[in-house]
Structure formats: C-alpha cells, structure tokens
Design a protein around this motif. Structure first.
Motif, PDB file in Angstrom:
ATOM      1  N   GLU A  55       0.832  -1.209   0.000  1.00 17.62           N
ATOM      2  CA  GLU A  55       0.000   0.000   0.000  1.00 17.62           C
ATOM      3  C   GLU A  55       0.863   1.255   0.000  1.00 17.62           C
ATOM      4  O   GLU A  55       0.540   2.235  -0.678  1.00 17.62           O
ATOM      5  CB  GLU A  55      -0.948  -0.005   1.195  1.00 17.62           C
ATOM      6  N   GLN A  56       1.963   1.246   0.749  1.00 22.57           N
ATOM      7  CA  GLN A  56       2.862   2.405   0.761  1.00 22.57           C
ATOM      8  C   GLN A  56       3.453   2.648  -0.629  1.00 22.57           C
ATOM      9  O   GLN A  56       3.527   3.783  -1.090  1.00 22.57           O
ATOM     10  CB  GLN A  56       3.998   2.196   1.762  1.00 22.57           C
ATOM     11  N   ILE A  57       3.869   1.580  -1.279  1.00 23.95           N
ATOM     12  CA  ILE A  57       4.425   1.717  -2.625  1.00 23.95           C
ATOM     13  C   ILE A  57       3.351   2.231  -3.575  1.00 23.95           C
ATOM     14  O   ILE A  57       3.602   3.130  -4.389  1.00 23.95           O
ATOM     15  CB  ILE A  57       5.006   0.376  -3.126  1.00 23.95           C
ATOM     16  N   ARG A  58       2.142   1.691  -3.460  1.00 20.41           N
ATOM     17  CA  ARG A  58       1.035   2.095  -4.348  1.00 20.41           C
ATOM     18  C   ARG A  58       0.709   3.569  -4.164  1.00 20.41           C
ATOM     19  O   ARG A  58       0.487   4.294  -5.135  1.00 20.41           O
ATOM     20  CB  ARG A  58      -0.185   1.215  -4.071  1.00 20.41           C
ATOM     21  N   ILE A  59       0.681   4.047  -2.926  1.00 16.26           N
ATOM     22  CA  ILE A  59       0.395   5.459  -2.659  1.00 16.26           C
ATOM     23  C   ILE A  59       1.494   6.329  -3.268  1.00 16.26           C
ATOM     24  O   ILE A  59       1.217   7.333  -3.924  1.00 16.26           O
ATOM     25  CB  ILE A  59       0.245   5.706  -1.147  1.00 16.26           C
ATOM     26  N   TRP A  60       2.741   5.944  -3.056  1.00 15.92           N
ATOM     27  CA  TRP A  60       3.856   6.705  -3.612  1.00 15.92           C
ATOM     28  C   TRP A  60       3.805   6.721  -5.139  1.00 15.92           C
ATOM     29  O   TRP A  60       3.980   7.761  -5.766  1.00 15.92           O
ATOM     30  CB  TRP A  60       5.188   6.118  -3.140  1.00 15.92           C
ATOM     31  N   PHE A  61       3.542   5.557  -5.732  1.00 15.58           N
ATOM     32  CA  PHE A  61       3.573   5.417  -7.182  1.00 15.58           C
ATOM     33  C   PHE A  61       2.399   6.133  -7.847  1.00 15.58           C
ATOM     34  O   PHE A  61       2.533   6.694  -8.928  1.00 15.58           O
ATOM     35  CB  PHE A  61       3.604   3.932  -7.557  1.00 15.58           C
ATOM     36  N   GLY A  62       1.226   6.082  -7.230  1.00 14.40           N
ATOM     37  CA  GLY A  62       0.062   6.786  -7.760  1.00 14.40           C
ATOM     38  C   GLY A  62      -0.645   6.098  -8.914  1.00 14.40           C
ATOM     39  O   GLY A  62      -1.570   6.658  -9.487  1.00 14.40           O
ATOM     40  N   ARG A  63      -0.220   4.916  -9.246  1.00 14.83           N
ATOM     41  CA  ARG A  63      -0.830   4.133 -10.328  1.00 14.83           C
ATOM     42  C   ARG A  63      -0.801   2.667  -9.908  1.00 14.83           C
ATOM     43  O   ARG A  63      -0.102   2.302  -8.977  1.00 14.83           O
ATOM     44  CB  ARG A  63      -0.039   4.304 -11.630  1.00 14.83           C
ATOM     45  N   PRO A  64      -1.522   1.810 -10.624  1.00 17.40           N
ATOM     46  CA  PRO A  64      -1.460   0.379 -10.298  1.00 17.40           C
ATOM     47  C   PRO A  64      -0.018  -0.127 -10.365  1.00 17.40           C
ATOM     48  O   PRO A  64       0.769   0.307 -11.218  1.00 17.40           O
ATOM     49  CB  PRO A  64      -2.322  -0.275 -11.376  1.00 17.40           C
ATOM     50  N   LEU A  65       0.306  -1.043  -9.468  1.00 21.38           N
ATOM     51  CA  LEU A  65       1.690  -1.525  -9.384  1.00 21.38           C
ATOM     52  C   LEU A  65       2.134  -2.290 -10.618  1.00 21.38           C
ATOM     53  O   LEU A  65       3.325  -2.378 -10.893  1.00 21.38           O
ATOM     54  CB  LEU A  65       1.875  -2.375  -8.125  1.00 21.38           C
ATOM     55  N   TRP A  66       1.210  -2.825 -11.401  1.00 21.74           N
ATOM     56  CA  TRP A  66       1.611  -3.550 -12.601  1.00 21.74           C
ATOM     57  C   TRP A  66       2.155  -2.590 -13.667  1.00 21.74           C
ATOM     58  O   TRP A  66       2.747  -3.024 -14.642  1.00 21.74           O
ATOM     59  CB  TRP A  66       0.494  -4.412 -13.172  1.00 21.74           C
ATOM     60  N   ASP A  67       1.989  -1.275 -13.461  1.00 23.08           N
ATOM     61  CA  ASP A  67       2.574  -0.285 -14.365  1.00 23.08           C
ATOM     62  C   ASP A  67       4.013   0.067 -13.993  1.00 23.08           C
ATOM     63  O   ASP A  67       4.687   0.783 -14.732  1.00 23.08           O
ATOM     64  CB  ASP A  67       1.755   1.009 -14.360  1.00 23.08           C
ATOM     65  N   MET A  68       4.482  -0.424 -12.845  1.00 27.20           N
ATOM     66  CA  MET A  68       5.834  -0.086 -12.395  1.00 27.20           C
ATOM     67  C   MET A  68       6.884  -0.655 -13.335  1.00 27.20           C
ATOM     68  O   MET A  68       6.761  -1.777 -13.817  1.00 27.20           O
ATOM     69  CB  MET A  68       6.107  -0.641 -10.991  1.00 27.20           C
ATOM     70  N   GLU A  69       7.903   0.136 -13.561  1.00 29.28           N
ATOM     71  CA  GLU A  69       9.068  -0.269 -14.349  1.00 29.28           C
ATOM     72  C   GLU A  69      10.246  -0.414 -13.381  1.00 29.28           C
ATOM     73  O   GLU A  69      10.203   0.093 -12.253  1.00 29.28           O
ATOM     74  CB  GLU A  69       9.386   0.794 -15.400  1.00 29.28           C
ATOM     75  N   PRO A  70      11.315  -1.087 -13.793  1.00 28.80           N
ATOM     76  CA  PRO A  70      12.478  -1.223 -12.912  1.00 28.80           C
ATOM     77  C   PRO A  70      13.002   0.118 -12.387  1.00 28.80           C
ATOM     78  O   PRO A  70      13.396   0.221 -11.228  1.00 28.80           O
ATOM     79  CB  PRO A  70      13.517  -1.927 -13.795  1.00 28.80           C
TER      80      PRO A  70
END
Length: 102
Positions: A55-70
């Motif tokens: 949840e902390q990562i998701r809040i920081w990222f601001g988008r769904p986690l599957w959109d995260m890049e390395p």
C-alpha cells in the motif's frame, strides 16, 4: 496431436477498462495475494506487514503496481525508503544471508 488454432488479439474486441474496473481488479489481485499468503500458513501480522508495504508503494507510485518499471522500483527502494528510514537494509543480515549494507 492437438489441433492448431488461430490466435487473435483480444484487445481489439474489448473496450479499455474504466477506472472503477481497474480499482476492482486491483482489489481482487490484492485479495488473492492475501489469500495465497494465508493458505501458505503465514502469520496474520506478516501478511498485514506485506500488505502495508504494498500500500505504501502504491500510494507513492500513484498508479497500479503492474505499471511499475524497474526504474520506478529503483527510485522507491533506492531513494524514498532510504530517506524515510524504512529501508530494511539498515538492519544486520540474518544468519546465513549476505550482509548488503554499505
């Protein structure tokens, strides 16, 4: 021998998901994560901690986690967590694990 079939791209037949559908899907994925961890016998506190980190990562990222890049993960774990004091690498390594502190 199995028969071969033509493979089609289904994206041309599906409308893009709405924000509400994506939110429901994200909730379903997180629920599946929790159920898998619970069925593996992990303690409730461990699961709660894992979900809290996500949840902390998701809040920081601001988008769904599957959109995260390395590069996004590098920014979060290499910068954000170190400056906030949440970086787990500040603790000594468990016996048998390499100590990666610098």
């Amino acid at each position: 021998m199995a028969a071969q079939a033509v493979v089609r791209d289904l994206r041309e037949h599906w409308a893009p998901a709405s924000a509400e559908e994506l939110e429901r899907f994200e909730t379903d994925v997180l629920s599946g994560f929790v159920l898998a961890r619970a069925s593996a016998g992990l303690a409730d506190g461990t699961i709660r901690g894992d979900v809290g980190h996500l949840e902390q990562i998701r809040i920081w990222f601001g988008r769904p986690l599957w959109d995260m890049e390395p590069a996004d993960a590098d920014a979060y774990f290499g910068k954000v967590t170190r400056t906030s004091g949440r970086y787990c690498g500040t603790h000594p390594a468990a016996p048998g694990w390499p100590d990666r502190r610098r």
